[in-house]
Scaffold this motif. Structure first.
Motif, mmCIF file in Angstrom:
data_model
loop_
_atom_site.group_PDB
_atom_site.id
_atom_site.type_symbol
_atom_site.label_atom_id
_atom_site.label_comp_id
_atom_site.label_asym_id
_atom_site.label_seq_id
_atom_site.Cartn_x
_atom_site.Cartn_y
_atom_site.Cartn_z
ATOM 1 N N ASP A 363 0.834 -1.210 0.000
ATOM 2 C CA ASP A 363 0.000 0.000 0.000
ATOM 3 C C ASP A 363 0.860 1.248 0.000
ATOM 4 N N LEU A 364 0.503 2.183 -0.855
ATOM 5 C CA LEU A 364 1.008 3.557 -0.794
ATOM 6 C C LEU A 364 -0.230 4.401 -0.501
ATOM 7 N N GLY A 365 -0.477 4.689 0.768
ATOM 8 C CA GLY A 365 -1.760 5.298 1.074
ATOM 9 C C GLY A 365 -1.793 6.127 2.332
ATOM 10 N N GLY A 366 -2.948 6.115 2.947
ATOM 11 C CA GLY A 366 -3.211 6.883 4.156
ATOM 12 C C GLY A 366 -4.606 6.534 4.627
ATOM 13 N N PRO A 367 -5.180 7.322 5.539
ATOM 14 C CA PRO A 367 -6.549 7.034 5.971
ATOM 15 C C PRO A 367 -7.517 6.916 4.786
ATOM 16 N N SER A 368 -7.400 7.812 3.810
ATOM 17 C CA SER A 368 -8.024 7.665 2.492
ATOM 18 C C SER A 368 -6.891 7.740 1.481
ATOM 19 N N ALA A 369 -6.918 6.863 0.494
ATOM 20 C CA ALA A 369 -5.753 6.725 -0.387
ATOM 21 C C ALA A 369 -5.409 8.017 -1.111
ATOM 22 N N ASN A 370 -6.417 8.744 -1.606
ATOM 23 C CA ASN A 370 -6.140 9.837 -2.544
ATOM 24 C C ASN A 370 -6.434 11.213 -1.951
ATOM 25 N N MET A 371 -5.755 11.528 -0.845
ATOM 26 C CA MET A 371 -5.831 12.877 -0.278
ATOM 27 C C MET A 371 -4.445 13.496 -0.089
ATOM 28 N N TYR A 372 -3.430 12.830 -0.564
ATOM 29 C CA TYR A 372 -2.055 13.297 -0.392
ATOM 30 C C TYR A 372 -1.871 14.718 -0.922
ATOM 31 N N GLN A 373 -1.267 15.566 -0.101
ATOM 32 C CA GLN A 373 -0.927 16.962 -0.429
ATOM 33 C C GLN A 373 -2.140 17.847 -0.727
ATOM 34 N N MET A 374 -3.321 17.413 -0.362
ATOM 35 C CA MET A 374 -4.495 18.235 -0.639
ATOM 36 C C MET A 374 -4.756 19.210 0.498
ATOM 37 N N LYS A 375 -5.046 20.436 0.130
ATOM 38 C CA LYS A 375 -5.319 21.479 1.116
ATOM 39 C C LYS A 375 -6.067 22.614 0.436
ATOM 40 N N GLY A 376 -6.425 23.617 1.222
ATOM 41 C CA GLY A 376 -7.164 24.746 0.679
ATOM 42 C C GLY A 376 -6.319 25.582 -0.257
ATOM 43 N N LYS A 377 -6.948 26.133 -1.281
ATOM 44 C CA LYS A 377 -6.238 27.034 -2.193
ATOM 45 C C LYS A 377 -5.894 28.338 -1.476
ATOM 46 N N ASP A 378 -6.794 28.787 -0.608
ATOM 47 C CA ASP A 378 -6.566 29.962 0.229
ATOM 48 C C ASP A 378 -6.677 29.503 1.685
ATOM 49 N N LEU A 379 -5.533 29.329 2.345
ATOM 50 C CA LEU A 379 -5.530 28.765 3.699
ATOM 51 C C LEU A 379 -6.196 29.686 4.715
ATOM 52 N N LYS A 380 -6.311 30.959 4.411
ATOM 53 C CA LYS A 380 -7.000 31.875 5.325
ATOM 54 C C LYS A 380 -8.476 31.495 5.455
ATOM 55 N N ILE A 381 -9.042 30.991 4.365
ATOM 56 C CA ILE A 381 -10.428 30.511 4.407
ATOM 57 C C ILE A 381 -10.508 29.262 5.285
ATOM 58 N N CYS A 382 -9.539 28.372 5.141
ATOM 59 C CA CYS A 382 -9.502 27.142 5.953
ATOM 60 C C CYS A 382 -9.391 27.461 7.445
ATOM 61 N N GLY A 425 -3.651 -0.149 -1.299
ATOM 62 C CA GLY A 425 -4.539 -0.949 -0.456
ATOM 63 C C GLY A 425 -5.534 -0.117 0.322
ATOM 64 N N SER A 426 -5.251 1.168 0.525
ATOM 65 C CA SER A 426 -6.176 2.054 1.236
ATOM 66 C C SER A 426 -7.402 2.323 0.365
ATOM 67 N N GLY A 427 -8.512 2.667 1.014
ATOM 68 C CA GLY A 427 -9.736 2.956 0.284
ATOM 69 C C GLY A 427 -9.626 4.240 -0.527
ATOM 70 N N VAL A 428 -10.140 4.228 -1.745
ATOM 71 C CA VAL A 428 -10.096 5.390 -2.642
ATOM 72 C C VAL A 428 -11.413 6.159 -2.536
ATOM 73 N N ARG A 429 -11.336 7.482 -2.362
ATOM 74 C CA ARG A 429 -12.515 8.338 -2.386
ATOM 75 C C ARG A 429 -12.817 8.700 -3.830
ATOM 76 N N TYR A 430 -13.676 7.904 -4.464
ATOM 77 C CA TYR A 430 -13.943 8.120 -5.886
ATOM 78 C C TYR A 430 -14.732 9.403 -6.146
ATOM 79 N N ASP A 431 -15.439 9.917 -5.115
ATOM 80 C CA ASP A 431 -16.211 11.139 -5.332
ATOM 81 C C ASP A 431 -15.314 12.321 -5.704
ATOM 82 N N MET A 432 -14.075 12.319 -5.219
ATOM 83 C CA MET A 432 -13.171 13.431 -5.539
ATOM 84 C C MET A 432 -12.700 13.387 -6.996
ATOM 85 N N LEU A 433 -12.854 12.233 -7.628
ATOM 86 C CA LEU A 433 -12.434 12.107 -9.024
ATOM 87 C C LEU A 433 -13.476 12.680 -9.979
ATOM 88 N N TYR A 434 -14.628 13.082 -9.424
ATOM 89 C CA TYR A 434 -15.696 13.670 -10.242
ATOM 90 C C TYR A 434 -16.086 15.041 -9.683
#
Length: 642
Positions: A363-382, A425-434
């Motif tokens: 596995d190359l993953g995490g709690p959800s497989a496909n969230m690596y390096q994802m964050k807000g475009k404007d962190l002040k909003i976050c 091996g981690s679960g993929v969040r397919y909703d983010m792919l759409y």
């Protein structure tokens, strides 16, 4: 298994190992409900290595015997600074019992998978023993069990509300969430000579304070929760508390929470630290782990939890899904902390040097497989955001869902020497792919990621978690519509066809989740049958502390809307829902038929168990008896279109 390591490469676990290092006194002694596996996926090893990296002397006592003369608790004596206590990588009650409260016969965190090596409510049991033996030595509790029980919480196994775990355990300090930052600050202050009793302003910690001595914070704003006694008397107050707890656990600029735990004392919960930077997370993963179980277990059998992850790599922490039934964001937070590519590839190279490595990364993953390096475009909003989920009820327009960084790492690992294949091996969040809100660049990255993932990183079966098919239930779960699963399945099959691959999707589903009724489970069975699935990866909803779903289960209302919500609660109700996941097993046909007849859902019986009949071209007389759905019609039948 031969290794290049010697026993002294692990943190000491016995007095003999302490003496071999020439130590006369320990600074910290950690008690853990898990076997000691010196690997960054196991909390006790991470905490131990961090303490060691601060130049202190630390030992781990794994799975101490709490039934005998307590020699395991006495054998290393008193530490100079404090005892650390963790139930292990799982809540001890989830570890011990099934959703139907049956005692499990195994424990994945014990050699040989044997059960019985940790007590129920291990954090409380261990701490109570230490407080009795060494009343003058502070105890710091942490790990997922302590983290998720830090305020008044519903305990499914005793079917009651329990006070924050500090009150039950009598510990001096609680560290919640991922503990690197608060632990380092605790050590820094203690080494400066600050008295333990003065450690009251460290973020991501909780402590008990006399009500007369509780003063407004000079650093943070305060939110006073309904007291434990008020929650016992009024379920709605307990539910209303939860919204504050969840929102403040996932904010960058959070408030301090105060809750009365008895007539004299408050539990004070300081706000969390911001997410770890890449540099800090790399530093944690780059500590000198052997990545192996302690040699003391060599003749005691494999440790299943280790066998599952020993050839895997965790790329990031946190999950912004905010699923109603999941504890990940409550413990790791909703903001993603990602490792650098350099650190990830370094760990892959370490794995290739393991003597029994056969060339496959599991596995190359995490709690959800496909969230690596994802964050807000404007962190002040976050920083101002209070949403518990960044992707429900819709994907936040400020969230960058670019998958390019993951795709590139997948490719680089697959090209490495000694790597035959790296799987996900981690679960993929397919909703983010759409993601319809994504930029053109992001949407292109989604297509490339899907192609790379399905073509090169599936070990025959890809795990995804739609969880249910009913839109009403999915809303309760904070999950996307099942229509997206249909779309992903079509794309999955198209990519397989283009690449001449024969791979499967393995979907996960949950029964008896709050909001789910018999009719919903019956429709789930019908819809998955139409998709040609015979479900394997399923679970019955288990209420665990600090989730939206658990609050609904106990209080009967949603903590955000306070609207009444149906939940299957009795053992019979839960089992009745569960059987629909296994509609294809002959032994459940009679029970399912009876349940659907009771709900006047006879047409669903036909859809599940009988082939559909073609419509006749001849008009039927009103006097002619209607066909009995329970009898197979051998004529005019057709296979259901997939």
């Amino acid at each position: 298994m031969e290794t290049p390591y010697k026993v002294s490469d692990w943190l000491p676990t016995t007095l003999k190992e302490v003496k071999q290092r020439g130590w006369e006194e320990l600074d910290v002694i950690i008690f853990s409900g898990d076997a000691y596996i010196d690997h960054p996926s196991f909390g006790a090893a991470v905490i131990g290595r961090i303490i060691e990296s601060e130049g202190l002397k630390v030992a781990i006592v794994p799975q101490p015997n709490w039934r005998d003369d307590l020699r395991d608790f006495k054998k290393l004596g008193k530490p100079r600074l404090f005892f650390g206590v963790s139930a292990g990588s799982m809540d001890s009650m989830v570890n011990h019992y099934t959703a139907n409260k049956r005692l499990r016969s195994d424990d994945a965190y014990t050699p040989g998978g044997k059960a019985g090596f940790r007590p129920d409510y291990a954090t409380i049991t261990y701490t109570n023993i230490l407080k009795e033996l060494f009343p003058d030595i502070p105890v710091v509790i942490g790990g997922i069990e302590a983290s998720l029980r830090r305020v008044t919480h519903y305990d499914y196994w005793q079917d009651t509300l329990k006070p924050g775990i500090l009150a039950s355990s009598k510990a001096d300090l609680l560290v919640y969430g991922m503990g690197e930052k608060p632990l380092k600050e605790i050590l820094r202050l203690l080494n400066k000579g600050v008295p333990f009793s003065s450690l009251t302003t460290i973020p991501q910690t909780a402590y008990i304070c006399n009500k007369n001595e509780t003063k407004p914070s000079k650093i943070w704003s305060d939110i006073t929760l309904f007291s434990h006694d008020e929650c016992l008397k009024d379920k709605i107050k307990y539910a209303r508390n939860f919204r504050h707890v969840e929102e403040e656990s996932n904010r960058w600029q959070a408030a301090r929470l105060i809750q009365g735990c008895d007539k004299d004392n408050n539990i004070i919960i300081n706000p969390p630290y911001p997410p770890l930077s890449t540099k800090d997370l790399d530093a944690s993963f780059d500590l000198p782990y052997t990545r192996l179980p302690h040699p003391k277990y060599h003749k005691k059998g494999n440790i299943p939890a280790f066998e599952m992850i020993k050839f895997s790599v965790n790329m990031h922490r946190g999950c912004f899904g905010g699923c109603s039934f999941c504890t990940i964001s409550a413990h790791q937070g909703k903001f993603i902390a990602s490792r650098s590519e350099k650190s990830i590839l370094k760990e892959v190279r370490q794995i290739t040097q393991m003597p029994d490595f056969k060339g496959y990364i599991s596995d190359l993953g995490g709690p959800s497989a496909n969230m690596y390096q994802m964050k807000g475009k404007d962190l002040k909003i976050c920083e101002r955001c209070t949403r518990p989920s960044c992707i429900f009820p819709n994907i936040c327009s400020n969230l960058n869902t670019d998958h390019t960084a993951m795709t590139e790492i997948y490719k680089k690992v697959n090209r490495m020497h000694d790597i035959k294949k790296a799987f996900i091996g981690s679960g993929v969040r397919y909703d983010m792919l759409y993601n319809k809100m994504a930029s053109t660049k992001e949407q292109e990255s989604h297509k490339l990621y899907m192609e790379e993932l399905i073509s090169n990183h599936v070990s025959g079966r890809l795990k995804v978690a739609p969880e249910h098919t009913s839109d009403d239930v999915l809303k309760q779960m904070r999950k996307p519509s099942f229509k997206l699963f249909h779309k992903f399945k079509m794309d999955f099959e198209a990519i397989n066809k283009r690449n001449n691959l024969n791979q499967q999707i393995i979907p996960y589903f949950i029964s008896s989740h709050p909001g789910s009724k018999i009719e919903d489970m019956a429709n789930l069975a019908v819809e998955t049958k139409q998709l040609d699935f015979k479900l394997e990866q399923v679970q019955d909803f288990t209420p665990t502390p600090m989730t939206v779903a658990t609050v609904i289960f106990y209080s009967g209302v949603h903590p955000y809307t306070l609207k009444e919500t149906y939940t299957a609660k009795s053992k019979e109700e839960k089992l009745d829902q569960r059987v629909f996941l296994f509609w294809y097993k002959p032994e459940y046909k009679k029970q399912i038929t009876r349940l659907l007849e009771q709900k006047n859902q006879v047409e669903l019986v036909s859809k599940l168990f009988y082939k559909e009949k073609k419509e006749s071209t001849k008009p039927q007389s009103d006097s002619k008896p209607k066909p009995d759905y329970r009898k197979k019609n051998k004529h005019n039948t057709t296979k259901r279109r997939k």
